[in-house]
Design a protein around this motif. Structure first.
Motif, PDB file in Angstrom:
ATOM      1  N   GLN A   1      20.939  11.880  -4.988  1.00 25.65           N
ATOM      2  CA  GLN A   1      21.774  12.922  -5.586  1.00 25.65           C
ATOM      3  C   GLN A   1      22.465  12.353  -6.827  1.00 25.65           C
ATOM      4  O   GLN A   1      23.585  11.884  -6.770  1.00 25.65           O
TER       5      GLN A   1
ATOM      6  N   SER B   1      23.325  19.504  -2.026  1.00 31.97           N
ATOM      7  CA  SER B   1      22.340  18.444  -2.220  1.00 31.97           C
ATOM      8  C   SER B   1      20.929  18.863  -1.795  1.00 31.97           C
ATOM      9  O   SER B   1      19.943  18.510  -2.444  1.00 31.97           O
TER      10      SER B   1
ATOM     11  N   ARG C   1      17.783  18.191  -9.052  1.00 28.01           N
ATOM     12  CA  ARG C   1      18.196  17.147  -9.994  1.00 28.01           C
ATOM     13  C   ARG C   1      17.669  17.407 -11.398  1.00 28.01           C
ATOM     14  O   ARG C   1      17.311  16.480 -12.130  1.00 28.01           O
TER      15      ARG C   1
END
Lengths: 261, 198
Positions: A191, A240, A245
């Motif tokens: 993360q 998460s 990302r």
């Protein structure tokens, strides 16, 4: 004649004691489960106590006795826990490696100072003194309570806030407990897109105390294609499991409080 | 004097008037070495009591039943050392097996005692004073209790010294030795007690 007696007596005494001790060593031999030593080698070895036992020895013994979970040692890491699982003949349920991260960017000059603190170097003490030396009541105070607790030298104080070296961090959680402001939290290592603020004040108030504060504007939430951001209590939070990302949110954040590691 | 009274007097004599550390000056190295904390000093005292009692018993038997009949009493020191060393080893193994709690409490102190002059001292004293079996064992126990008293008192003093203002040159061992000397002087006050009781 006397010298013969003396020699004989000592010889006999030595023999008898030797014999008794040999016998006793066999008779009173304490079985030490060899798994205890094997497990000890897999552990972090810092005696950090994060597992709740008196030290690595006590934890290893507890694992063998079945009292402690095999994944109880965070510093052992995924590899260590896997090894312990093999030793104990159990399937290790290894999650992703966690690291501790500092959720604050309020360095000197960014976060406003309330007063100059010149007292005892402890966040817990400073936090209790008129609300702490920084105007923001959610900010990292940077006096190093977490640094003192870190057994792995992973935390440094830079420019008024804590920095955690993710390579050295073992996610033992000692710093999380030590922080009086709950600024540090454990996150999965992958993360790498992080909202670095938890100021739950309304936008104006938050902005007044820190230039990098999250004002809860929701730009990041709109930008996110995966529904991975929620804005609650006046600040944004990344989920998460949903986050890919991609880093789009960091690009649009007007306060620069979303960072990519 | 009847038996209980004389045992009581013997107790007072061993613990106070003839204290191993303050009037016989035996066992001074653990006295200075392990007296940093009250907790550890109690453990050390217990371990010494344990070993000294058993050592007096065994040394009495070796001396009176082996050395005296063979007329080789000059071998007593070396025989006593042999007995004590073997005994401590044996006790350590025995405790490890039978009482892990006691073992972990005494554990590190037991091997230290092997070379403790107080243990050899009590065996030699029993021999010189000509005590019988009962009094030898009692002498071992009571003297060791006196040792425990001294080491625990000393630990208490040293804990207080930690937090007091002491001139730089006196910090650490100098002040410890001075306090030990003062305590010895205080214990000298007991020496008149025994003769007046008798």
């Amino acid at each position: 004649m006397i010298i013969v007696y003396a020699g004989l007596l000592l010889g006999v005494l030595g023999l008898v004691f030797g014999g008794v001790l040999t016998f006793a060593a066999k008779k009173f031999h304490v079985e030490v489960d060899e798994r205890v030593n094997q497990i000890k080698e897999c552990l972090g070895g810092a005696n950090c106590g994060a597992c709740g036992y008196a030290g690595c020895d006590a934890f290893a013994q507890a694992v063998v006795d079945g009292k402690a979970p095999i994944d109880g040692c965070a510093p052992a890491g995924a590899k260590g826990i896997e090894k312990i699982g093999k030793i104990m003949g159990m399937e290790a349920n290894v999650g992703e490696r966690l690291v501790a991260r500092v959720i604050c960017q309020g360095t000197h000059g960014i976060a406003k100072d309330r007063y100059v603190y010149d007292g005892y170097k402890s966040c817990a003490v400073a936090a209790g003194l008129a609300g702490g030396p920084k105007d923001c009541r959610f900010a990292c105070l940077g006096l190093g309570d977490c640094q003192d607790k870190c057994k792995f030298d992973a935390i440094t104080m830079e420019n008024g806030i804590a920095h955690i070296d993710p390579d050295k961090c073992t996610a033992c959680g000692a710093c999380v407990k030590a922080c009086p402001r709950s600024v540090i939290s454990l996150m999965p290592e992958s993360q790498n897109v992080i909202v670095r603020c938890r100021n739950s004040d309304v936008a104006r108030a938050a902005r007044a105390v820190c230039m990098d504060a999250c004002i809860g504007c929701g730009r990041c939430k709109k930008e996110c294609k995966y529904d991975a951001i929620v804005v609650e209590n006046g600040y944004a939070r990344i989920i998460s499991e949903k986050c890919t990302r991609c880093g789009e949110c960091a690009a649009v954040c007007p306060c620069k409080c979303i960072t990519i590691e | 004097m009847n038996e209980p009274t004389s045992i009581l007097l013997f107790f007072v004599s061993c613990v106070l008037t003839n204290n191993f550390i303050f009037s016989r000056f035996l066992g001074c190295c653990p006295f200075l070495g392990v007296s940093n904390k009250v907790e550890t000093s109690v453990s050390m005292g217990l371990a010494v009591t344990f070993v000294m009692t058993i050592a007096s018993l065994f040394c009495y038997m070796i001396y009176n039943w082996l050395l005296v009949p063979l007329e080789i009493t000059f071998m007593s020191t070396i025989a006593f050392i042999l007995v004590i060393a073997a005994l401590v080893q044996f006790v350590e193994m025995f405790l490890k097996k039978s009482s892990p709690t006691l073992y972990s409490a005494l554990g590190i102190y037991l091997p230290l005692i092997t070379t403790n002059c107080a243990v050899l001292g009590v065996a030699t004293l029993n021999m010189n004073e000509g005590y019988d079996l009962l009094y030898s064992v009692l002498n071992g126990t009571f003297s060791a209790l006196g040792f425990t008293l001294a080491i625990v008192l000393m630990a208490g003093v040293r804990e207080r010294l930690e937090s007091s203002h002491i001139p730089e040159c006196m910090k650490g061992f100098p002040i410890t030795l001075v306090s030990a000397g003062l305590m010895a002087v205080a214990f000298m006050g007991f020496s008149g007690l025994f003769s007046s009781l008798m």
